[in-house]
Design a protein around this motif. Structure first.
Motif, short mmCIF file in Angstrom:
data_model
loop_
_atom_site.label_atom_id
_atom_site.label_comp_id
_atom_site.label_asym_id
_atom_site.label_seq_id
_atom_site.Cartn_x
_atom_site.Cartn_y
_atom_site.Cartn_z
N TYR A 268 0.80 -1.22 0.00
CA TYR A 268 0.00 0.00 0.00
C TYR A 268 0.83 1.27 0.00
O TYR A 268 1.84 1.37 0.71
N GLU A 269 0.37 2.25 -0.77
CA GLU A 269 0.98 3.59 -0.81
C GLU A 269 -0.11 4.63 -0.59
O GLU A 269 -1.20 4.53 -1.15
N GLY A 270 0.21 5.65 0.17
CA GLY A 270 -0.74 6.73 0.41
C GLY A 270 -1.57 6.50 1.67
O GLY A 270 -1.26 5.65 2.50
N ALA A 271 -2.66 7.28 1.79
CA ALA A 271 -3.53 7.22 2.97
C ALA A 271 -4.59 6.15 2.79
O ALA A 271 -5.21 6.04 1.73
N GLY A 272 -4.78 5.35 3.82
CA GLY A 272 -5.81 4.31 3.79
C GLY A 272 -6.32 4.04 5.19
O GLY A 272 -5.72 4.46 6.18
N THR A 273 -7.42 3.35 5.26
CA THR A 273 -8.03 3.04 6.56
C THR A 273 -8.40 1.56 6.61
O THR A 273 -9.09 1.06 5.72
N ILE A 274 -7.95 0.89 7.66
CA ILE A 274 -8.34 -0.49 7.91
C ILE A 274 -9.47 -0.45 8.93
O ILE A 274 -9.30 0.05 10.04
N GLU A 275 -10.62 -0.95 8.54
CA GLU A 275 -11.79 -0.90 9.40
C GLU A 275 -12.01 -2.24 10.10
O GLU A 275 -11.94 -3.29 9.47
N PHE A 276 -12.27 -2.15 11.39
CA PHE A 276 -12.49 -3.34 12.20
C PHE A 276 -13.85 -3.25 12.89
O PHE A 276 -14.36 -2.16 13.14
N ILE A 277 -14.40 -4.42 13.19
CA ILE A 277 -15.59 -4.49 14.03
C ILE A 277 -15.17 -5.15 15.34
O ILE A 277 -14.48 -6.18 15.33
N ALA A 278 -15.54 -4.52 16.44
CA ALA A 278 -15.12 -5.02 17.75
C ALA A 278 -16.33 -5.52 18.52
O ALA A 278 -17.37 -4.86 18.57
N ASP A 279 -16.21 -6.69 19.13
CA ASP A 279 -17.23 -7.16 20.06
C ASP A 279 -16.88 -6.56 21.42
O ASP A 279 -15.96 -7.00 22.09
N ALA A 280 -17.61 -5.50 21.78
CA ALA A 280 -17.28 -4.73 22.99
C ALA A 280 -18.14 -5.13 24.17
O ALA A 280 -18.27 -4.38 25.13
N SER A 281 -18.73 -6.33 24.11
CA SER A 281 -19.59 -6.77 25.21
C SER A 281 -18.82 -6.90 26.51
O SER A 281 -19.40 -6.80 27.60
N GLU A 282 -17.50 -7.10 26.42
CA GLU A 282 -16.65 -7.14 27.62
C GLU A 282 -15.52 -6.13 27.50
O GLU A 282 -14.41 -6.35 27.96
#
Length: 638
Positions: A268-282
């Motif tokens: 990868y080159e330049g600006a990018g975003t890695i998106e995550f989903i978090a299970d925040a139940s704990e």
């Protein structure tokens, strides 16, 4: 270094890119459609080229027109901003083939992350945790139904080419799966010309966490920490913040390292975003945060990352696109304070968030160092593009300070007559759960009507409107000071189907703090009372109460006779006396109704100002009276 940059976008992101380019000494070229001929981004650039009719499909989405504009103006680079063609690998390749610099990742990187199923498979092989589910090529109903059973309900169906919540369905039970699948595939086909889907385990208490990454052509990749984008409405982000509240250092290190691995996996080159989903139940835990997708462009919410790191991401984009290395090493990047961004949309929360279009007759943003916008007073919100008016960005030493600053700025933002979601966002960020960082992507849906602001003005708003409707604004007294004017210093105003006569002296007295700034009235009570601002716009007074706007019409004003005293009962407006409840010489008590005046198809009761005796009664039922007519006098009791 790039010498002349064409921005293949519009609105606030075009203005944002122009600002940085100018600071770097780079000339700028804007493109515009018919609807944007007088837009702020057009006038902000050094040059501008018309590229077609108002619909985006005939202008901003026509790559050939944009490349031709770059050639015509001698631009040597194209920045796509976000949206439109920013993640179109074919357009990126066409820009490069035309001998121009593409300010973005390689086309191959865009393709690698363009389809969610392929991206998940790639991330899995790179050691990046992915959400449990199915992303195989067998798209038969039988196979998908079996996989959903194996995953366990509830499951999430997602279009592999989806985005913005389109082609996405949550399914709670096996009996609902086939119908939801058909609906999802139809929407995906219509939106993306691709009806393939993947399945994911539905995450309970989901939080949307994303990591800003940056790569260069020298093999370097760094992260600039994480953002929390959990507050969403119909899968569209409304509020974003950085860093993510409740993120401990060990979890941050794990998720950011995974994001760097993801970026390196696609060179990868330049600006990018890695998106995550978090299970925040704990709470946020590294073993419960899963890769969702990668956005191969600059994000709408990039300002919060800039605020906590001190980095200008657009400058980095331009430098890296010019062949330079990333300006800072990972160990030189750190988090400073907390930042929150609110998206101010032209929509009406009280009417199901219907878009609100039209001319911005009045526009004034609350006091913040950073407001990103592509419009100005007198501009037009058209139906052709995204309805975002601005992004309001606060930065403080603590999250609490950032919330307070953003709340105040939203509460004092004035937009008229276009409706906005300002009041809605004020309520969201002031909600106890938001302040306590009890967040998940269902926050807004769960809160429901609690977040929808007032639809009718409260008592304080009526008083502020009355003060706005008179030249007495220029005589604003000190807090708590009562003017020595006649008691019957009144103004009649109306809003919606209601009309009232307001005693101005009492209104000033009841308002603990009143300030006139730049011709606008600012009013706030102490403690937790609402903050209000207001302005006279044309023939109306508009009061902005915690971000919601209320319009008032001035009917008439009465100041009493030259020798009036506190017992004089004066007609506040022209009208007809429809009832007289007292007779001359009758004893009355404070607040007792004396008579009823009808005006503008509304009834207004005139009452005794204190205990006393009625003298000089000069009207009877049926009498027509003019404004400031002396109707009767109440002599105070000894």
């Amino acid at each position: 270094m790039i010498t002349k940059l064409l921005i293949a976008n519009r609105g606030e992101i075009a203005c944002r890119i122009i600002r940085t380019a100018r600071a770097m000494g780079i000339a700028t070229v804007a493109v515009y459609s018919d609807a944007d001929a007088k837009a702020l981004h057009v006038r902000s650039a050094d040059e501008a080229v018309h590229i077609g009719p108002s619909p985006a499909a005939e202008s901003y989405l026509v790559g050939a027109k944009i490349i031709a504009a770059a050639k015509e103006t001698g631009a040597d680079a194209i920045h796509p901003g976000y949206g439109f063609l920013s993640e179109n690998a074919g357009f990126a390749q066409a820009v490069i083939d035309a001998g121009l610099i593409w300010v973005g990742p390689k086309p191959a990187s865009i393709r690698a992350m363009g389809l969610k199923d392929a991206a998940k498979q790639l991330m899995r092989s790179a050691g990046v945790p992915v959400t449990p589910g199915y992303d195989g090529s067998d798209q038969s109903v039988e196979r998908l139904t079996a996989e959903a059973e194996a995953i366990g309900y509830p499951v999430l169906i997602k279009a592999v080419a989806g985005g913005g919540g389109k082609g996405m369905r949550k399914v709670d039970a096996p009996a609902d799966f086939e119908a939801a699948l058909e609906s999802c595939k139809r929407e995906a086909k219509a939106s993306f010309s691709n009806d393939e889907v993947l399945l994911e385990k539905w995450i309970t208490s989901p939080r949307h966490i994303e990591v800003q990454v940056f790569g260069d052509s020298h093999g370097n990749v760094v992260h600039l920490f994480e953002r929390d984008c959990s507050l969403q409405r119909r899968h569209q982000k409304v509020i974003e913040e950085a860093p993510a509240p409740g993120m401990d250092e060990a979890t941050r290190e794990a998720i950011c390292a995974a994001a760097v691995r993801a970026a390196k996996a696609v060179d990868y080159e330049g600006a990018g975003t890695i998106e995550f989903i978090a299970d925040a139940s704990e709470g946020l835990r590294a073993d419960r945060i899963f890769f969702m997708e990668m956005n191969t462009r600059l994000q709408v919410e990039h300002p919060v990352t800039e605020e906590i790191t001190g980095v200008d991401l657009v400058e980095w984009q331009l430098r890296v696109a010019s062949g330079e290395a990333i300006p800072l090493k990972q160990e030189e990047l750190s988090i400073n304070g907390h930042a929150i961004e609110a998206r101010l949309y032209a929509e009406d929360p009280a009417k199901g968030f219907l878009p609100s279009t039209g001319r911005l007759e009045h526009l004034k943003f609350g006091d913040l160092e950073r407001v990103e916008t592509g419009v100005e007073e007198g501009g037009v919100i058209s139906p052709f593009y995204d309805p975002m008016i601005a992004k309001l960005v606060s930065h403080g030493d603590t999250r609490e300070q950032a919330i307070d600053d953003l709340k105040y700025a939203l509460a004092t933002t004035e937009v008229w007559p276009v409706r906005t979601n300002a009041g809605f966002v004020v309520r969201a960020i002031d909600d106890e759960d938001f302040r306590d960082a009890a967040l998940d992507t269902g926050f807004i849906e769960r809160k429901g009507d609690k977040l929808v602001p007032l639809t009718e003005p409260d008592e304080a708003a009526w008083k502020v409107a009355a003060m706005l409707s008179t030249d007495r604004c220029n005589e604003a007294p000190l807090a708590g000071f009562r003017l020595n004017a006649p008691k019957r210093n009144t103004v009649a105003i109306s809003s919606l189907d209601d009309m009232r006569v307001i005693d101005l002296d009492q209104a000033w007295s009841d308002t603990l703090r009143v300030v006139l700034e730049d011709g606008d009235l600012y009013s706030t009570d102490s403690g937790d009372a609402p903050v209000m601002t207001g302005a006279v716009i044309g023939e109306t007074a508009v009061v902005f109460n915690e971000g919601s706007a209320f319009e008032f019409a001035l009917t008439a004003r009465g100041t009493g006779h030259q020798h009036a005293h506190d017992g004089d009962i004066i007609a506040p407006m022209p009208g007809k006396v429809i009832a007289v409840d007292v007779s001359e010489g009758q004893a009355v008590t404070a607040g007792q109704r004396l008579m009823v005046l009808e005006a503008m198809k509304m009834e207004h009761a005139l009452t005794a100002p204190f205990d006393g005796t009625v003298t000089g009664l000069s009207v009877s039922a049926g009498s027509q009276v003019q404004v400031e007519a002396l109707l009767c006098v109440v002599e105070p009791s000894e």
